[in-house]
Design a protein around this motif. Structure first.
Motif, PDB file in Angstrom:
ATOM      1  N   ALA A 181       0.885  -1.152  -0.082  1.00  0.00           N
ATOM      2  CA  ALA A 181       0.036   0.033  -0.072  1.00  0.00           C
ATOM      3  C   ALA A 181       1.000   1.145  -0.043  1.00  0.00           C
ATOM      4  O   ALA A 181       0.621   2.398  -0.674  1.00  0.00           O
ATOM      5  CB  ALA A 181      -0.855   0.048   1.191  1.00  0.00           C
ATOM      6  N   GLU A 182       1.861   1.291   0.687  1.00  0.00           N
ATOM      7  CA  GLU A 182       2.934   2.415   0.832  1.00  0.00           C
ATOM      8  C   GLU A 182       3.234   2.729  -0.297  1.00  0.00           C
ATOM      9  O   GLU A 182       3.444   4.030  -0.892  1.00  0.00           O
ATOM     10  CB  GLU A 182       3.800   2.207   1.732  1.00  0.00           C
ATOM     11  N   GLU A 183       3.541   2.000  -1.407  1.00  0.00           N
ATOM     12  CA  GLU A 183       4.159   2.193  -2.770  1.00  0.00           C
ATOM     13  C   GLU A 183       2.896   2.131  -4.013  1.00  0.00           C
ATOM     14  O   GLU A 183       3.432   2.504  -4.887  1.00  0.00           O
ATOM     15  CB  GLU A 183       5.279   1.352  -3.134  1.00  0.00           C
ATOM     16  N   ARG A 184       2.093   1.589  -3.505  1.00  0.00           N
ATOM     17  CA  ARG A 184       0.948   1.503  -4.352  1.00  0.00           C
ATOM     18  C   ARG A 184       1.193   0.542  -5.518  1.00  0.00           C
ATOM     19  O   ARG A 184       1.148   0.839  -6.706  1.00  0.00           O
ATOM     20  CB  ARG A 184       0.165   2.968  -4.913  1.00  0.00           C
ATOM     21  N   LEU A 185       1.998  -0.399  -5.094  1.00  0.00           N
ATOM     22  CA  LEU A 185       2.547  -1.712  -5.900  1.00  0.00           C
ATOM     23  C   LEU A 185       1.834  -2.879  -5.918  1.00  0.00           C
ATOM     24  O   LEU A 185       1.827  -3.094  -4.673  1.00  0.00           O
ATOM     25  CB  LEU A 185       3.883  -1.667  -5.624  1.00  0.00           C
ATOM     26  N   LEU A 186       1.629  -3.328  -6.789  1.00  0.00           N
ATOM     27  CA  LEU A 186       0.872  -5.010  -6.773  1.00  0.00           C
ATOM     28  C   LEU A 186       1.804  -5.923  -7.494  1.00  0.00           C
ATOM     29  O   LEU A 186       1.962  -5.627  -8.763  1.00  0.00           O
ATOM     30  CB  LEU A 186      -0.629  -4.686  -7.298  1.00  0.00           C
ATOM     31  N   LEU A 187       1.875  -6.984  -6.972  1.00  0.00           N
ATOM     32  CA  LEU A 187       2.628  -8.161  -7.670  1.00  0.00           C
ATOM     33  C   LEU A 187       1.221  -8.983  -8.204  1.00  0.00           C
ATOM     34  O   LEU A 187       0.559  -9.648  -7.026  1.00  0.00           O
ATOM     35  CB  LEU A 187       3.492  -8.798  -6.806  1.00  0.00           C
ATOM     36  N   CYS A 188       0.715  -9.052  -9.231  1.00  0.00           N
ATOM     37  CA  CYS A 188      -0.720  -9.424  -9.620  1.00  0.00           C
ATOM     38  C   CYS A 188      -0.882 -10.717 -10.183  1.00  0.00           C
ATOM     39  O   CYS A 188      -1.785 -11.387 -10.441  1.00  0.00           O
ATOM     40  CB  CYS A 188      -1.340  -8.447 -10.107  1.00  0.00           C
ATOM     41  N   GLY A 189       0.518 -11.378 -10.365  1.00  0.00           N
ATOM     42  CA  GLY A 189       0.383 -12.798 -11.170  1.00  0.00           C
ATOM     43  C   GLY A 189      -0.571 -12.662 -12.175  1.00  0.00           C
ATOM     44  O   GLY A 189      -0.331 -11.797 -13.110  1.00  0.00           O
ATOM     45  N   ASP A 190      -1.476 -13.586 -12.509  1.00  0.00           N
ATOM     46  CA  ASP A 190      -2.133 -13.656 -13.589  1.00  0.00           C
ATOM     47  C   ASP A 190      -3.684 -13.317 -13.395  1.00  0.00           C
ATOM     48  O   ASP A 190      -4.623 -13.474 -14.191  1.00  0.00           O
ATOM     49  CB  ASP A 190      -2.447 -15.274 -13.958  1.00  0.00           C
ATOM     50  N   ALA A 191      -3.827 -12.433 -12.123  1.00  0.00           N
ATOM     51  CA  ALA A 191      -5.408 -12.025 -11.757  1.00  0.00           C
ATOM     52  C   ALA A 191      -5.583 -10.858 -12.825  1.00  0.00           C
ATOM     53  O   ALA A 191      -6.944 -10.880 -13.329  1.00  0.00           O
ATOM     54  CB  ALA A 191      -5.393 -11.369 -10.364  1.00  0.00           C
ATOM     55  N   VAL A 192      -4.774  -9.996 -13.197  1.00  0.00           N
ATOM     56  CA  VAL A 192      -4.706  -9.090 -14.176  1.00  0.00           C
ATOM     57  C   VAL A 192      -3.682  -8.969 -15.175  1.00  0.00           C
ATOM     58  O   VAL A 192      -2.377  -8.989 -14.842  1.00  0.00           O
ATOM     59  CB  VAL A 192      -4.883  -7.752 -13.564  1.00  0.00           C
ATOM     60  N   LEU A 193      -4.055  -9.194 -16.596  1.00  0.00           N
ATOM     61  CA  LEU A 193      -2.977  -8.990 -17.531  1.00  0.00           C
ATOM     62  C   LEU A 193      -3.288  -7.849 -18.649  1.00  0.00           C
ATOM     63  O   LEU A 193      -4.524  -7.630 -18.752  1.00  0.00           O
ATOM     64  CB  LEU A 193      -2.855 -10.401 -18.254  1.00  0.00           C
ATOM     65  N   ILE A 194      -2.333  -7.214 -19.009  1.00  0.00           N
ATOM     66  CA  ILE A 194      -2.696  -6.243 -20.057  1.00  0.00           C
ATOM     67  C   ILE A 194      -3.091  -6.557 -21.445  1.00  0.00           C
ATOM     68  O   ILE A 194      -4.083  -5.969 -21.818  1.00  0.00           O
ATOM     69  CB  ILE A 194      -1.667  -5.161 -19.957  1.00  0.00           C
ATOM     70  N   LYS A 195      -2.202  -7.324 -22.181  1.00  0.00           N
ATOM     71  CA  LYS A 195      -2.546  -7.797 -23.563  1.00  0.00           C
ATOM     72  C   LYS A 195      -3.324  -8.846 -23.997  1.00  0.00           C
ATOM     73  O   LYS A 195      -4.009  -8.938 -24.821  1.00  0.00           O
ATOM     74  CB  LYS A 195      -1.139  -8.017 -24.285  1.00  0.00           C
ATOM     75  N   ILE A 196      -3.549  -9.882 -22.899  1.00  0.00           N
ATOM     76  CA  ILE A 196      -4.254 -10.849 -23.126  1.00  0.00           C
ATOM     77  C   ILE A 196      -5.328 -11.017 -21.745  1.00  0.00           C
ATOM     78  O   ILE A 196      -5.195 -10.200 -21.014  1.00  0.00           O
ATOM     79  CB  ILE A 196      -3.440 -12.195 -23.079  1.00  0.00           C
ATOM     80  N   THR A 197      -6.311 -11.507 -21.926  1.00  0.00           N
ATOM     81  CA  THR A 197      -7.180 -12.017 -20.816  1.00  0.00           C
ATOM     82  C   THR A 197      -6.929 -13.289 -19.949  1.00  0.00           C
ATOM     83  O   THR A 197      -6.881 -14.315 -20.663  1.00  0.00           O
ATOM     84  CB  THR A 197      -8.692 -12.125 -21.033  1.00  0.00           C
ATOM     85  N   PRO A 198      -6.816 -13.022 -18.532  1.00  0.00           N
ATOM     86  CA  PRO A 198      -6.318 -14.350 -17.908  1.00  0.00           C
ATOM     87  C   PRO A 198      -7.671 -15.344 -18.188  1.00  0.00           C
ATOM     88  O   PRO A 198      -8.628 -14.969 -18.238  1.00  0.00           O
ATOM     89  CB  PRO A 198      -6.534 -13.979 -16.210  1.00  0.00           C
ATOM     90  N   ASN A 199      -7.232 -16.519 -18.407  1.00  0.00           N
ATOM     91  CA  ASN A 199      -8.231 -17.718 -18.647  1.00  0.00           C
ATOM     92  C   ASN A 199      -8.813 -17.995 -17.309  1.00  0.00           C
ATOM     93  O   ASN A 199      -8.295 -18.169 -16.302  1.00  0.00           O
ATOM     94  CB  ASN A 199      -7.319 -18.841 -19.199  1.00  0.00           C
ATOM     95  N   ILE A 200     -10.418 -18.277 -17.444  1.00  0.00           N
ATOM     96  CA  ILE A 200     -11.157 -18.434 -16.316  1.00  0.00           C
ATOM     97  C   ILE A 200     -11.598 -19.980 -16.873  1.00  0.00           C
ATOM     98  O   ILE A 200     -12.430 -19.997 -17.772  1.00  0.00           O
ATOM     99  CB  ILE A 200     -12.294 -17.582 -16.102  1.00  0.00           C
ATOM    100  N   SER A 201     -11.310 -20.915 -16.036  1.00  0.00           N
ATOM    101  CA  SER A 201     -11.647 -22.353 -16.607  1.00  0.00           C
ATOM    102  C   SER A 201     -12.411 -23.028 -15.387  1.00  0.00           C
ATOM    103  O   SER A 201     -12.108 -23.010 -14.372  1.00  0.00           O
ATOM    104  CB  SER A 201     -10.345 -22.968 -17.048  1.00  0.00           C
ATOM    105  N   LEU A 202     -13.358 -23.971 -15.860  1.00  0.00           N
ATOM    106  CA  LEU A 202     -14.058 -24.955 -14.868  1.00  0.00           C
ATOM    107  C   LEU A 202     -13.166 -26.121 -15.228  1.00  0.00           C
ATOM    108  O   LEU A 202     -12.863 -26.768 -16.242  1.00  0.00           O
ATOM    109  CB  LEU A 202     -15.406 -25.187 -15.386  1.00  0.00           C
ATOM    110  N   TRP A 203     -12.596 -26.825 -14.062  1.00  0.00           N
ATOM    111  CA  TRP A 203     -11.833 -27.950 -13.785  1.00  0.00           C
ATOM    112  C   TRP A 203     -12.622 -29.147 -12.980  1.00  0.00           C
ATOM    113  O   TRP A 203     -13.372 -28.530 -12.060  1.00  0.00           O
ATOM    114  CB  TRP A 203     -10.545 -27.940 -13.500  1.00  0.00           C
ATOM    115  N   PRO A 204     -12.625 -30.294 -13.190  1.00  0.00           N
ATOM    116  CA  PRO A 204     -13.450 -31.564 -12.484  1.00  0.00           C
ATOM    117  C   PRO A 204     -13.259 -31.236 -10.954  1.00  0.00           C
ATOM    118  O   PRO A 204     -14.262 -31.211  -9.795  1.00  0.00           O
ATOM    119  CB  PRO A 204     -12.908 -32.622 -12.887  1.00  0.00           C
TER     120      PRO A 204
END
Length: 316
Positions: A181-204
């Motif tokens: 919060a102090e730096e307004r910095l986020l390590l966001c993994g694959d939750a948010v991507l800029i050029k592609i959309t994160p895959n949201i998939s249903l698995w068994p």
């Protein structure tokens, strides 16, 4: 590449069309913390060795390895790096469970996925290459490291930075992001991507409505003041709030397309072929197209716009 004070981005190659995954090396006192690891194959290992040499990081100075989630492009070299460094590997509890299901007992999981796809209309001649592709990917997660859990809702201290540990399920069952919060910095993994959309998939063996989970995660992320987000793939994200809104709009558009494709009744596979260019997709890509189709259809069932009778979806 230096992306923030004491944080380096390492771009690692992937043996499938996504091509690159971003890992991050953070100065942590006298040592280093790694966030995400890439997939274990020769080009990936070579890239890590070159990056560590360029940054003059001795493997034994790696103090810990933290995973945003356990998908193979983020988890796959955790065991190899742990062997080089003796560093502990940490991830969320549900991601640890995914490791057991998808990697340790992977053949049964692969069979369950093939069974699910065939129950929803995928022909056997397409399902078998999907199974083979999954087994090839699983082999690139070896060696499997011992792992420890990191609990959402806590705080992780990395060097002088305090990161809030926030669960953002959807792309995976307990995907984690790390917010300073102090730096307004986020390590966001694959939750948010800029050029592609994160895959949201249903698995068994996964959460039953991953798209609903993802919409909730986008609500959480939209509330964070973020000046710089460090994603798992693609460029750095500076207009973070705008991108979150774009991702939400994308999935609502995809839901409308899926609902129209149902027509008077259809299988998930026929809907998948109407929405995605399935004849041009590799088995690896087809798996994600089918699982993403199922995730959207199940969301529509959950909100009452569709009903499912066996493997057939119809409008309510």
């Amino acid at each position: 590449m230096l992306v923030a004070q004491g944080i380096y981005q390492i771009q690692l190659p992937l043996p499938f069309p996504l091509r690159i995954v971003n890992s991050y090396v953070l100065r942590d006192g006298e040592g280093w913390t790694i966030i995400d690891t890439g997939i274990n194959y020769p080009a990936g290992r070579s890239a890590w060795l070159a990056a560590l040499a360029k940054l003059e990081i001795a493997p034994k100075t790696i103090q810990r390895i933290i995973l945003t989630h356990a998908h193979p492009d983020h988890y796959g070299m955790a065991g190899w790096l742990a062997e080089q460094s003796s560093a502990p590997v940490q991830l969320a509890p549900l991601e640890q469970e995914f490791v057991r299901t998808a990697w340790h007992v992977g053949a049964a999981n692969e069979q369950a996925i093939v069974d699910l796809f065939q129950a929803h209309g995928m022909p056997a001649e397409l399902a078998e290459p999907v199974r083979h592709s999954m087994a090839e990917t699983r082999a690139m997660t070896l060696p499997w490291p011992a792992t420890r859990t990191i609990e959402p809702g806590g705080v992780v201290q990395i060097g002088a930075r305090r990161f809030q540990v926030i669960a953002t399920p959807g792309h995976s069952d307990q995907h984690l992001v790390f917010y300073c919060a102090e730096e307004r910095l986020l390590l966001c993994g694959d939750a948010v991507l800029i050029k592609i959309t994160p895959n949201i998939s249903l698995w068994p063996h996964g959460c039953p409505d991953p798209l609903a989970d993802y919409f909730h995660s986008l609500d959480l992320l939209a509330a964070l003041p973020v000046d710089l987000a460090l994603p798992g793939h693609g460029p750095l994200i500076r207009a973070f709030g705008e991108r979150v809104a774009e991702l939400r709009a994308h999935h609502h558009e995809r839901l409308a397309i899926m609902e129209r494709a149902v027509g008077c009744g259809a299988t998930a596979f026929s809907i998948c072929t109407a929405v995605f260019p399935t004849t041009a997709l590799s088995p690896h890509q087809l798996r994600f197209a089918m699982a993403e189709t199922l995730a959207h259809l199940e969301y529509l069932v959950g909100i009452g716009q569709l009903e499912r009778n066996g493997g057939i979806f119809r409008r309510s």
